[in-house]
Design an enzyme around this catalytic site. Sequence first.
Site, PDB file in Angstrom:
ATOM      1  N   ALA A   1      -3.956 -11.988   3.707  1.00  0.00           N
ATOM      2  CA  ALA A   1      -5.344 -11.765   4.107  1.00  0.00           C
ATOM      3  C   ALA A   1      -5.555 -10.258   4.189  1.00  0.00           C
ATOM      4  O   ALA A   1      -4.590  -9.492   4.284  1.00  0.00           O
ATOM      5  CB  ALA A   1      -5.582 -12.402   5.466  1.00  0.00           C
TER       6      ALA A   1
ATOM      7  N   GLY B   1      -1.345 -14.944   3.850  1.00  0.00           N
ATOM      8  CA  GLY B   1      -2.390 -15.684   3.137  1.00  0.00           C
ATOM      9  C   GLY B   1      -2.067 -15.848   1.655  1.00  0.00           C
ATOM     10  O   GLY B   1      -2.534 -16.794   1.012  1.00  0.00           O
TER      11      GLY B   1
ATOM     12  N   GLU C   1       0.031 -18.770   1.482  1.00  0.00           N
ATOM     13  CA  GLU C   1      -0.784 -19.931   1.864  1.00  0.00           C
ATOM     14  C   GLU C   1      -1.655 -20.388   0.694  1.00  0.00           C
ATOM     15  O   GLU C   1      -1.814 -21.581   0.444  1.00  0.00           O
ATOM     16  CB  GLU C   1      -1.619 -19.580   3.105  1.00  0.00           C
ATOM     17  CG  GLU C   1      -0.712 -19.418   4.331  1.00  0.00           C
ATOM     18  CD  GLU C   1      -1.425 -18.853   5.551  1.00  0.00           C
ATOM     19  OE1 GLU C   1      -1.956 -17.719   5.449  1.00  0.00           O
ATOM     20  OE2 GLU C   1      -1.462 -19.527   6.587  1.00  0.00           O
TER      21      GLU C   1
ATOM     22  N   GLU D   1       3.258 -12.996   9.388  1.00  0.00           N
ATOM     23  CA  GLU D   1       2.160 -12.774  10.343  1.00  0.00           C
ATOM     24  C   GLU D   1       2.622 -12.341  11.721  1.00  0.00           C
ATOM     25  O   GLU D   1       1.933 -11.565  12.393  1.00  0.00           O
ATOM     26  CB  GLU D   1       1.303 -14.051  10.468  1.00  0.00           C
ATOM     27  CG  GLU D   1       0.363 -14.304   9.301  1.00  0.00           C
ATOM     28  CD  GLU D   1       1.003 -15.066   8.144  1.00  0.00           C
ATOM     29  OE1 GLU D   1       2.251 -15.184   8.142  1.00  0.00           O
ATOM     30  OE2 GLU D   1       0.274 -15.548   7.271  1.00  0.00           O
TER      31      GLU D   1
HETATM   32  N1  3HC Z   1      -4.506  -6.063   3.703  1.00  0.00           N
HETATM   33  C1  3HC Z   1      -5.078  -4.861   3.563  1.00  0.00           C
HETATM   34  N2  3HC Z   1      -4.440  -3.789   3.107  1.00  0.00           N
HETATM   35  C2  3HC Z   1      -3.150  -3.940   2.796  1.00  0.00           C
HETATM   36  C3  3HC Z   1      -2.478  -5.158   2.918  1.00  0.00           C
HETATM   37  C4  3HC Z   1      -3.224  -6.270   3.391  1.00  0.00           C
HETATM   38  N3  3HC Z   1      -2.667  -7.462   3.517  1.00  0.00           N
HETATM   39  N4  3HC Z   1      -1.194  -4.993   2.541  1.00  0.00           N
HETATM   40  C5  3HC Z   1      -1.077  -3.709   2.179  1.00  0.00           C
HETATM   41  N5  3HC Z   1      -2.250  -3.085   2.327  1.00  0.00           N
HETATM   42  C6  3HC Z   1      -2.568  -1.694   1.985  1.00  0.00           C
HETATM   43  C7  3HC Z   1      -1.827  -0.697   2.847  1.00  0.00           C
HETATM   44  O1  3HC Z   1      -2.548  -0.428   4.026  1.00  0.00           O
HETATM   45  C8  3HC Z   1      -1.751   0.502   1.921  1.00  0.00           C
HETATM   46  O2  3HC Z   1      -3.011   1.118   1.957  1.00  0.00           O
HETATM   47  P1  3HC Z   1      -3.117   2.727   1.807  1.00  0.00           P
HETATM   48  O3  3HC Z   1      -2.538   3.052   0.479  1.00  0.00           O
HETATM   49  O4  3HC Z   1      -4.568   3.004   1.951  1.00  0.00           O
HETATM   50  O5  3HC Z   1      -2.306   3.286   2.938  1.00  0.00           O
HETATM   51  C9  3HC Z   1      -1.610  -0.126   0.541  1.00  0.00           C
HETATM   52  O6  3HC Z   1      -2.068  -1.462   0.676  1.00  0.00           O
HETATM   53  C10 3HC Z   1      -0.189  -0.166   0.030  1.00  0.00           C
HETATM   54  O7  3HC Z   1       0.632  -0.736   1.037  1.00  0.00           O
HETATM   55  P2  3HC Z   1       2.082  -0.158   1.344  1.00  0.00           P
HETATM   56  O8  3HC Z   1       2.030   1.311   1.470  1.00  0.00           O
HETATM   57  O9  3HC Z   1       2.615  -0.936   2.481  1.00  0.00           O
HETATM   58  O10 3HC Z   1       2.822  -0.513  -0.032  1.00  0.00           O
HETATM   59  P3  3HC Z   1       4.284  -1.024  -0.275  1.00  0.00           P
HETATM   60  O11 3HC Z   1       4.416  -1.167  -1.724  1.00  0.00           O
HETATM   61  O12 3HC Z   1       5.274  -0.191   0.475  1.00  0.00           O
HETATM   62  O13 3HC Z   1       4.353  -2.485   0.393  1.00  0.00           O
HETATM   63  C11 3HC Z   1       3.590  -4.716   0.874  1.00  0.00           C
HETATM   64  C12 3HC Z   1       3.568  -3.531  -0.103  1.00  0.00           C
HETATM   65  C13 3HC Z   1       5.020  -5.300   0.952  1.00  0.00           C
HETATM   66  C14 3HC Z   1       2.635  -5.752   0.398  1.00  0.00           C
HETATM   67  C15 3HC Z   1       3.204  -4.211   2.274  1.00  0.00           C
HETATM   68  O14 3HC Z   1       1.988  -3.505   2.166  1.00  0.00           O
HETATM   69  C16 3HC Z   1       3.006  -5.287   3.289  1.00  0.00           C
HETATM   70  O15 3HC Z   1       3.967  -5.762   3.881  1.00  0.00           O
HETATM   71  N6  3HC Z   1       1.737  -5.664   3.547  1.00  0.00           N
HETATM   72  C17 3HC Z   1       1.401  -6.591   4.560  1.00  0.00           C
HETATM   73  C18 3HC Z   1       1.718  -7.995   4.162  1.00  0.00           C
HETATM   74  C19 3HC Z   1       1.297  -8.943   5.243  1.00  0.00           C
HETATM   75  O16 3HC Z   1       1.585  -8.758   6.401  1.00  0.00           O
HETATM   76  N7  3HC Z   1       0.596  -9.996   4.861  1.00  0.00           N
HETATM   77  C20 3HC Z   1       0.103 -10.949   5.776  1.00  0.00           C
HETATM   78  C21 3HC Z   1      -1.237 -10.522   6.244  1.00  0.00           C
HETATM   79  S1  3HC Z   1      -1.814 -11.515   7.587  1.00  0.00           S
HETATM   80  C22 3HC Z   1      -2.373 -12.916   6.834  1.00  0.00           C
HETATM   81  O17 3HC Z   1      -2.260 -13.075   5.660  1.00  0.00           O
HETATM   82  C23 3HC Z   1      -3.035 -13.864   7.738  1.00  0.00           C
HETATM   83  C24 3HC Z   1      -3.226 -15.163   7.084  1.00  0.00           C
HETATM   84  O18 3HC Z   1      -2.285 -16.056   7.554  1.00  0.00           O
HETATM   85  C25 3HC Z   1      -4.608 -15.697   7.342  1.00  0.00           C
END
Ligand code: 3HC
Length: 713
Positions: free
Chosen positions: A63, A107, A110, A130
């Site tokens: 998400a 997400g 999911e 999450e």
């Molecule tokens: N939403 C919004 N922005 C995101 C994002 C997300 N899910 N994941 C990454 N980004 C953004 C980062 O903020 C960063 O932005 P910036 O360049 O402006 O600083 C850019 O994308 C690149 O991210 P990273 O610097 O972290 O890049 P990496 O290549 O090192 O890592 C990644 C990539 C492994 C995907 C890492 O970004 C990550 O772990 N992201 C989060 C993943 C996550 O937690 N997903 C679950 C979200 S909660 C959810 O899905 C709820 C659902 O159940 C409803």
Amino acid sequence: MDQLVNLTTHDGVAVIVINNPPVNALSPGVPEGLVAALDAAEKDPSADAIVIIGGGRTFIAGADIKELELAAAGRGSGPPEFHGILARIENTAKPVVMAIHGTALGGGNEVAMAGHYRVAVPDAQIGQPEVNLGIIPGAEGTQRLPRLVGVAAAVDLCVSGKPIRAPEALKLGLIDRVIEGDLLKGAVHFAREIAKEGAPLRKTSELSEKLGSEWVDASIYVAGRDQARRTRRNMLAPLKVVDAIEAAATLPFEEGCKKEREIFVECIQSDQARALIHAFFAERAVAKIPDIPKDMPVYNIREAAIIGAGTMGGGIAMACANAGIPVLLKEVEQAALDRGMATIRRNYENSVKKGRFSQEVMDQRMALIHPQLTYEGFERADLILEAAFESMDLKKRIFGELDKIAKLDCVLATNTSTLDIDEIASVTGIPRMVIGLHFFSPANVMRLVEIVRGKATSKPVVATALALAKKLGKVGVVVGNCRGFVGNRMMLPYMREAQLLVEEGATPEQVDRALYNFGMAMGIFAVDDMGGIDLAYRVRQEYKHLEKPGMRMPLVLEKLFHMGRYGQKTGAGWYRYDENRKPIPDPEVHAIIEKTAHEAGIPRRHISDDEIIERCIYIMINEGAKILEEGYALRAADIDVIYLTGYGFPGYRGGPMWYADTVGLKRVRDRIREFRAQHGEWWEPAPLLDKLADQGQTFAAWDAAHEHEMAVA
Ligand code: 3HC
């Protein structure tokens, strides 16, 4: 078709590509685009099946966390809701195959699980992270995952938050095939096979074989909650996610989804989620330095050289080798070099024993570290890092030598934790190449590197340090060149206050317990014993001249030092230690404390745990406010990242400055004023804290307001 989602056809298969860089998050527009593409693909008579794939570097990484941030703050249109799009995918009348590369997280997974089939490239990572954001999967992940992988694996994946690679996902039943080579081609081929065979449109929501039975699963939930309490101390989401999975196994799908939603909403509205989402963005913001554009050229670090094979030098050498960078590791004496190499070998062997990597990987890493007693080869190094004993004279001598040996474009780094970078740089003819890289022990494990920018350090050198930190898998935070930089400068008053508290009536174990319960990884006295009281004593001597008149300095530490109670290494410090290095409260220390207090005329009284937290944490916040105002940290959030990644501050409190915001700056400031009245001038509120408190502001708002005018002093 919407730009975020495109539809094409390949070999009779509709291919839906999600293009929402950088990570194809499910931002507004993506679910809508997916629905439109599915509608079109379903109607297209030339397509027998549908593949959904991510454009660019990844499948869907989750998400949109910006949306979650808004929801957590009670702004925007509420927590994102994906039920409609997931049902739409699952109810598609043609087989839907999810093609995964990069990461399918949160997400993303999911959405993948709502498809009828899933394929992935071998290095794809799939997971439900999450809990790292203080929430639970909120798009039916807790309901579909156990149906695909079973309750035990689902609990483990959701509580740990750790992603798995495609081969393991295949074993668990989370995906159906690992595709070697071109993913799109392989996925299209797979989809055609499915369509040709007339294989069922397998709806995950309708599976039940892996859900087990109530009484068999009961022990899994107990174990899952234990795991949550053990590995995610004091956190809400990891416990709650087990409740949601339990609902999957005991309730019909739709009702389970409702339960998941309730818990998701509860978690996202918690302080913990707000803090962890702050930490997520803060960790990414630290790499953004206003006067250093993203495209600033960097020096390519192909080979490194390290001076000093002690704990720090050895750990940094391992960090380099782990990232594939060859290292020359220099010591002055053979015995010290042998000791350093033996420690490195032992650390690697332990990792192999624990199954973290294979013997082959260990051998490759060992082969990258070249022990030596001379500067041979240093003239080739792209980075030379000095990790010698903490003495200005010694460091100056070493940098003087390096000045003659290093090539002109070699980055010269010092791992000093306290000394003046500019003074060290002054002995070289190229101070623009000199920078501080302050690693934290054990340097192969701890994620923080304070990147200390000197007066003359050039911008490309700072950019190189940031890029190197990223390559080493660390978080580099740029700080200014003040005593103790950011982390240790705030640590000193924290330690001092803890010691004063025991002299006023607390015990080391009470202080440690209160800090541990607050969420710190370790109590401060246990930290002191681990680092060594001899070291703390030396630091204290070095800082003596900074002590302000009227500042009460604790007295017990010196006594422990003179008694040879250096901490864990001598079996006794603030605590006694058994053979397993378990700290045991020591009546002898209590007696010393009481005697010292009596002799110094310090009245002893009952001290509450609340007072311990306020005194220890608020003094740290006050110092942080000074650092911020003086410009030694760019943002309050940078200070938070330093404390979260290097000092064991609990993530769910967001770091000291974020924590201050959650308490309320006025309340923090007012309490500091009370401590000022009770204890003395060193509790004077920092002018910035005072100002923000008066204005009803927060550090986070200060960060936002100063986004464009920051420069490290
Ligand atoms: N939403 C919004 N922005 C995101 C994002 C997300 N899910 N994941 C990454 N980004 C953004 C980062 O903020 C960063 O932005 P910036 O360049 O402006 O600083 C850019 O994308 C690149 O991210 P990273 O610097 O972290 O890049 P990496 O290549 O090192 O890592 C990644 C990539 C492994 C995907 C890492 O970004 C990550 O772990 N992201 C989060 C993943 C996550 O937690 N997903 C679950 C979200 S909660 C959810 O899905 C709820 C659902 O159940 C409803």
